[in-house]
Design a protein around this motif. Structure first.
Motif, short mmCIF file in Angstrom:
data_model
loop_
_atom_site.label_atom_id
_atom_site.label_comp_id
_atom_site.label_asym_id
_atom_site.label_seq_id
_atom_site.Cartn_x
_atom_site.Cartn_y
_atom_site.Cartn_z
N THR A 114 0.55 -1.48 -0.02
CA THR A 114 -0.16 -0.14 -0.06
C THR A 114 0.75 1.00 0.25
N THR A 116 0.07 5.86 0.85
CA THR A 116 -0.90 6.61 1.17
C THR A 116 -0.21 8.07 0.13
N THR A 121 -4.73 6.41 1.66
CA THR A 121 -4.35 4.58 1.31
C THR A 121 -4.58 3.90 -0.02
N ASN A 122 -3.89 3.44 -0.64
CA ASN A 122 -4.31 2.68 -1.53
C ASN A 122 -3.28 1.59 -1.70
#
Length: 223
Positions: A114, A116, A121-122
């Protein structure tokens, strides 16, 4: 602007009868059916309230209004079914994607990292779940490990291909909502044509046609 009518197929009647009832209701009310099932394992081919031939006829006879998104199966390490062939074939009803263009077998795509950016957050990296079945009859990937509320109102992480197939079903319903004149096979074609390619270039046996892309698929259907 898509109205969604949800029907639980798993209580009170056999699976085949429930599918028949849902399709009959849909046809009577000018609706489309997107069936999502985590019905993993070959057991379901002959023990869904009829024979495999009867199940296939039910699917084929309703290819204009019914699309089936079926979990590819959790046959690998850490999965909930024991399938020594999980690297070369999907499991159970999902196999019917090969002979019926209104069936999709759905693999599970996990986030493996992940990042941010601007407070959001992706996923920064993804990969197929180690348990997820794959092979020449894998259609598409969809996200797994989704937040979902249980019957007690507690938000939990829903895992496995049983999580990825309802995510794909939701995307398919969006596609159909902007172009209800499409047949189920045409919806599947749009989803595979617009998928985000993963792994080897083009279709491969690990990721199928890639990750379903809701935005691109809806735009294609609208166009």
């Amino acid at each position: 602007n898509s109205k969604v009518y949800v029907n639980d197929l798993y209580k009170g009647v056999t699976l085949q009868q429930a599918i028949q009832d849902s399709i009959a209701y849909a046809k009577a009310n000018n609706m489309r059916v997107v069936f999502q099932g985590g019905i993993q394992g070959d057991y379901w081919l002959n023990f869904s309230g009829g024979t495999q031939a009867e199940l296939e006829k039910l699917i084929q006879d309703n290819s204009d209004v019914a699309l089936f998104a079926i979990g590819a199966g959790n046959g690998g390490p850490g999965g909930n079914i024991n399938d020594p062939n999980y690297l070369t074939s999907v499991s159970g009803v999902a196999k019917l994607e090969t002979t019926h263009n209104n069936v999709m077998s759905v693999g599970a795509l996990k986030r493996t990292g992940t990042a941010t950016v601007r407070g959001m957050t992706n996923a920064s990296a993804v990969d197929i779940g180690g348990y997820s079945n794959r092979g020449s009859n894998l259609t598409l990937m969809a996200a797994t490990d989704s937040p979902a509320m249980d019957k007690l109102g507690i938000v939990r992480i829903f895992e496995g291909t049983s999580s990825s197939n309802p995510n794909l079903a939701g995307i398919a319903s969006l596609v159909w909502s902007v172009n209800p004149g499409l047949k189920a096979g045409e919806v599947r074609q749009i989803l595979t044509d617009t998928a985000m390619d993963l792994g080897s270039a083009g279709r491969d046996n690990t990721f199928g046609y890639g990750l379903a892309n809701a935005d691109a698929a809806v735009r294609r259907a609208w166009a």
